[in-house]
Write an enzyme that holds these catalytic residues in place. Structure first.
Site, mmCIF file in Angstrom:
data_model
loop_
_atom_site.group_PDB
_atom_site.id
_atom_site.type_symbol
_atom_site.label_atom_id
_atom_site.label_comp_id
_atom_site.label_asym_id
_atom_site.label_seq_id
_atom_site.Cartn_x
_atom_site.Cartn_y
_atom_site.Cartn_z
ATOM 1 N N CYS A 6 -19.793 38.129 48.640
ATOM 2 C CA CYS A 6 -19.041 37.063 49.294
ATOM 3 C C CYS A 6 -17.913 36.623 48.355
ATOM 4 C CB CYS A 6 -19.969 35.883 49.581
ATOM 5 S SG CYS A 6 -19.095 34.381 50.035
ATOM 6 N N TYR A 31 0.850 -1.196 0.000
ATOM 7 C CA TYR A 31 0.000 0.000 0.000
ATOM 8 C C TYR A 31 0.887 1.249 0.000
ATOM 9 C CZ TYR A 31 -3.546 3.392 1.445
ATOM 10 O OH TYR A 31 -4.387 4.477 1.499
ATOM 11 N N ASP A 32 1.877 1.257 0.893
ATOM 12 C CA ASP A 32 2.763 2.420 0.998
ATOM 13 C C ASP A 32 3.509 2.674 -0.309
ATOM 14 O OD1 ASP A 32 1.909 2.770 3.536
ATOM 15 O OD2 ASP A 32 3.668 1.866 4.503
ATOM 16 N N LYS A 61 -23.786 1.753 22.310
ATOM 17 C CA LYS A 61 -23.811 3.211 22.315
ATOM 18 C C LYS A 61 -22.368 3.672 22.382
ATOM 19 C CE LYS A 61 -26.001 7.141 24.560
ATOM 20 N NZ LYS A 61 -24.864 7.993 24.875
ATOM 21 N N SER A 88 -31.477 13.877 21.346
ATOM 22 C CA SER A 88 -30.629 12.958 22.098
ATOM 23 C C SER A 88 -31.471 11.756 22.518
ATOM 24 C CB SER A 88 -29.959 13.672 23.259
ATOM 25 O OG SER A 88 -30.869 13.888 24.269
ATOM 26 N N GLU A 140 -27.944 -2.167 19.791
ATOM 27 C CA GLU A 140 -26.593 -1.882 19.305
ATOM 28 C C GLU A 140 -25.814 -1.109 20.348
ATOM 29 O OE1 GLU A 140 -28.364 0.183 15.935
ATOM 30 O OE2 GLU A 140 -27.288 2.000 16.514
ATOM 31 N N CYS A 191 -25.721 31.563 50.995
ATOM 32 C CA CYS A 191 -25.099 32.777 51.487
ATOM 33 C C CYS A 191 -25.706 33.885 50.624
ATOM 34 C CB CYS A 191 -23.592 32.710 51.271
ATOM 35 S SG CYS A 191 -22.793 34.305 51.407
HETATM 36 S S1 IVH Z 1 -29.346 6.891 17.820
HETATM 37 C C1 IVH Z 1 -32.693 10.239 17.593
HETATM 38 N N1 IVH Z 1 -27.448 5.125 18.108
HETATM 39 O O1 IVH Z 1 -25.875 8.999 21.881
HETATM 40 C C2 IVH Z 1 -31.669 9.449 18.293
HETATM 41 N N2 IVH Z 1 -27.132 7.266 19.097
HETATM 42 O O2 IVH Z 1 -27.506 10.231 24.022
HETATM 43 C C3 IVH Z 1 -30.511 9.188 17.448
HETATM 44 N N3 IVH Z 1 -24.986 7.545 20.217
HETATM 45 O O3 IVH Z 1 -26.492 12.083 20.364
HETATM 46 C C4 IVH Z 1 -29.402 8.583 18.188
HETATM 47 N N4 IVH Z 1 -24.212 5.535 19.804
HETATM 48 O O4 IVH Z 1 -24.463 10.820 19.596
HETATM 49 C C5 IVH Z 1 -27.852 6.368 18.384
HETATM 50 N N5 IVH Z 1 -25.834 3.475 18.249
HETATM 51 C C6 IVH Z 1 -26.242 4.707 18.521
HETATM 52 C C7 IVH Z 1 -25.443 5.612 19.254
HETATM 53 C C8 IVH Z 1 -25.930 6.889 19.521
HETATM 54 C C9 IVH Z 1 -23.967 6.713 20.377
HETATM 55 C C10 IVH Z 1 -25.030 8.921 20.777
HETATM 56 C C11 IVH Z 1 -25.515 9.957 19.830
HETATM 57 C C12 IVH Z 1 -26.601 10.708 20.531
HETATM 58 C C13 IVH Z 1 -26.384 10.304 21.946
HETATM 59 C C14 IVH Z 1 -27.689 10.330 22.681
#
Ligand code: IVH
Length: 649
Positions: free
Chosen positions: A411, A33-34, A112, A79, A110, A406
């Site tokens: 302060c 590759y390099d 997080k 979120s 899945e 307070c």
């Molecule tokens: S789904 C509408 N899937 O967790 C919701 N989020 O606390 C869409 N995150 O802001 C998010 N892994 O940055 C989803 N497998 C995953 C995730 C994931 C990490 C993060 C994401 C989100 C935060 C929410």
């Protein structure tokens, strides 16, 4: 090498790069590759005008930026709601089934990923914009930086318009190699992505995992992820699909027990309803979707001796009991202090000085004492002091409030806290003004309020012990730099009770100037989504106070010029717009965004109209616009919501 051979080499190296960075299954050795890469670079060095935009050499990033541009997400990035127990999960699951009136629906489970969220837009299969999540409504454009991430394709295998959302993360192995001052891989990933100079981002070897795809007409999250992977993305690994509450809980447990086998931080498991049409049917709350949930892993705990309980006075005068602990390692970090929240909490948990207690650290939050393990022989109860430990003012407890306060705004502890907050990274970001220096400034009576910081001279700074001429100069420069801040930062820096970063951003968007913000009424505040009674009250009483007005005016006359980020530029100046059909956000919000950038909104389709923003199921306006344009009476361009948002990048 002919140019055609060069282009073939570009394609070949991109294919190997993908095998290596995304699939983790290289076909050729690193040496080969390099060697191929060297051939490519040699050709490019001799033919600089013919370098292909997709050459792997171009991933190292373009020229540094002066500052980031803001990007309004066509659809906000929400979120996830967290659940921390089986019971909370069951409540979520049952709510979904009940909400839809259906049982035994498929869910995906899945990992997080613990990094930062970004959204990447592709037009005709080519990356057009990548932006950070920011406050969920608007983020920052980091396209050049994202192009340096090897597991993100710059061009898709199909010429389609899509948005991919996912997490930018840093592998443990990479973190160990570069770490520097960063506390953990997530902070480092975030810091690396927000670099004005893409070549720095490139050197940090970030990774990307997609977890959401928007655009294709597919009614299943896991099929969507398969497509994403087919298009060239690295997507969240180890996804599982199945039905039934018991199955989901099992899958969560499986992922949980495998969490330490990953080379990146996983801070929970995400459970999503698989059907996208059913997701839409359930919809979202202001903060998070109703169709997904994050099952957070239990936090790390340890046991140690509670040596003492002291009290700390915060910037708003609230007095917090703090546990002084025999040093103990919790999740890899030595903890000496932990919060005990308030006196009621101490009483309820029956914690005495001298007890052995359990300390917990969950994510980024301050460590806390969760409970008592053993009562010591000489243990004694904690008694709340009568006077403020800093200024001796008698502490009071407002009716209905647990906290002691307070009430002396002068302060020293409050003054220091306020100034620290004002200078902090998310506020005015005055580099070099650390906690110790704030103490000196306040103890020397050089400043007793934020605005007075700006009156301190370079000579004064330089007169301090251990402060060299160079540091004094840098500090003065940092103050100068802080003067041109965003309005959101300035609002946040004021430290108005209950007004956090996100709300400050919303307020900045809405009011655009400090003057407009100060002139706003309670109703003006309440008309904003996300601003409740408590916040509105807090702002009204804050701005009504002449002392606070004095701080604000003092900053402004010192030369602080807060600017509302989104409205600079005025890219839509002189252009006219009209909206038709259903968009992802309320029409009023989109109109506000257009106006904020200098555009005008018309009442109907006419020859004066320049652009028609077309959403789903557009009405007769679209037909009329096409008709007028075809007949030569007008020249109206149709734009999609995404097209519109890309405009003001
Ligand atoms: S789904 C509408 N899937 O967790 C919701 N989020 O606390 C869409 N995150 O802001 C998010 N892994 O940055 C989803 N497998 C995953 C995730 C994931 C990490 C993060 C994401 C989100 C935060 C929410």
């Amino acid at each position: 090498m002919t140019h055609l051979e060069y282009l073939a080499l570009v394609a070949e190296l991109n294919r190997h790069g993908h095998r290596y960075y995304t699939d983790d299954r290289p076909e050729i050795s690193d040496e080969i590759y390099d060697a191929k890469m060297r051939d490519l670079l040699a050709y490019e060095a001799q033919n600089p005008l013919f370098i292909d935009g997709e050459s792997p050499s171009q991933r190292v990033g373009g020229a540094p930026l002066a500052q980031f541009t803001s990007f309004t997400h066509p659809r906000p990035l929400k979120s996830l709601t967290n659940v921390v127990s089986d019971a909370e999960f069951v409540a979520f699951y049952d709510r979904v089934e009940k909400g839809l009136g259906q049982r035994d629906l498929p869910f995906t489970v899945e990992p997080k990923m613990d990094g930062l969220a970004i959204a990447i837009h592709y037009r005709n299969g080519v990356m057009s914009v990548a932006a950070t999540r920011g406050d969920g409504i608007s983020g920052e454009v980091v396209t050049d930086n994202v192009k340096t991430i090897r597991s993100v394709p710059q061009r898709l295998s199909e010429p389609i318009d899509i948005e991919v959302r996912g997490e930018v993360v840093m592998r443990h192995s990479v973190f160990e190699k570069h770490r520097g001052d960063y506390a953990n891989p997530r902070n480092m990933a975030a810091g690396s992505l927000r670099q004005l100079d893409p070549s720095i981002t490139a050197s940090r070897e970030l990774d990307f995992f997609g977890y959401q795809l928007i655009g294709p007409n597919i009614d299943s999250h896991h099929e969507m992820m398969k497509l994403a992977s087919g298009l060239g993305f690295q997507v969240t690994p180890d996804r599982e699909v199945g039905r039934g509450r018991a199955w989901v809980l099992d899958a969560v447990t499986r992922l949980y027990s495998n969490r330490s086998t990953y080379d990146w931080d996983i801070d929970g498991v995400v459970v999503k309803l698989d059907s996208i049409s059913l997701q839409n049917e359930l919809g979202t709350t202001a903060k998070a979707p109703r169709w997904a949930v994050a099952v957070k892993f239990p936090s790390v705990q340890a046991q140690t001796l509670l040596e003492n309980i002291i009290v700390q006075v915060g910037r708003t005068g609230v007095v917090t009991p703090v546990a002084v602990l025999a040093p103990v390692t919790v999740g890899g970090v030595v903890v000496r202090r932990a919060t005990l929240h308030n006196i009621e909490d101490i009483e309820r948990k029956e914690i005495y000085i001298g007890d052995i207690v359990t300390v917990q650290r969950a994510g980024e939050v301050i460590p806390e004492v969760v409970g008592r393990v053993l009562r010591g022989e000489d243990s004694r109860p904690f008694i709340m002091p009568v006077n403020c430990p800093e200024c001796a003012t008698v502490l009071i407890q407002n009716e209905g409030e647990v906290a002691f306060r307070c009430t002396n705004e002068r302060c020293p502890a409050q003054v220091k806290g306020r100034i620290r907050h004002f200078a902090s990274r998310d506020a005015m970001d005055i580099e070099g003004l650390g906690d110790a220096l704030v103490d000196v400034v306040v103890d020397n009576r050089w400043a007793s309020a934020p605005h007075e910081l700006y009156t301190i001279t370079e000579v004064q700074w330089a007169s301090l012990e251990r402060m060299g001429a160079k540091s004094a100069e840098n500090l003065v420069r940092a103050f100068e730099v802080s003067k041109s801040c965003s309005l959101a930062r300035f609002i946040f820096a004021l430290g108005i009770p209950f007004i956090g970063k996100t709300t400050a951003e919303t307020l900045a968007h809405r009011f655009q100037t400090v003057e407009a913000l100060q002139a706003a009424t309670r109703d003006d505040f309440l008309s904003i989504n996300d601003v409740g009674e408590k916040m509105a009250e807090s702002m009204c009483s804050y701005f009504a106070d002449p002392v606070h007005r004095g701080w604000i005016n003092g900053c402004l006359s010192a030369g602080v010029t807060p600017v509302a980020a989104a409205r600079t530029g005025g890219v839509l100046a002189g252009k006219t717009f009209l909206i038709t059909g259903v968009l992802s956000r309320p029409r009023s919000e989109i109109e506000r965004d257009i106006k904020a950038r200098g555009g005008a909104i018309l009442g109907s389709v006419s020859s004066k109209l320049n652009y028609l923003v077309v959403g789903e199921s557009p009405g007769s306006k679209r037909d009329k616009a096409i008709q007028l344009t075809q007949s030569g009476k007008a020249s109206i361009e149709l734009v999609s919501e995404i097209g519109l948002a890309e405009w003001w990048v």
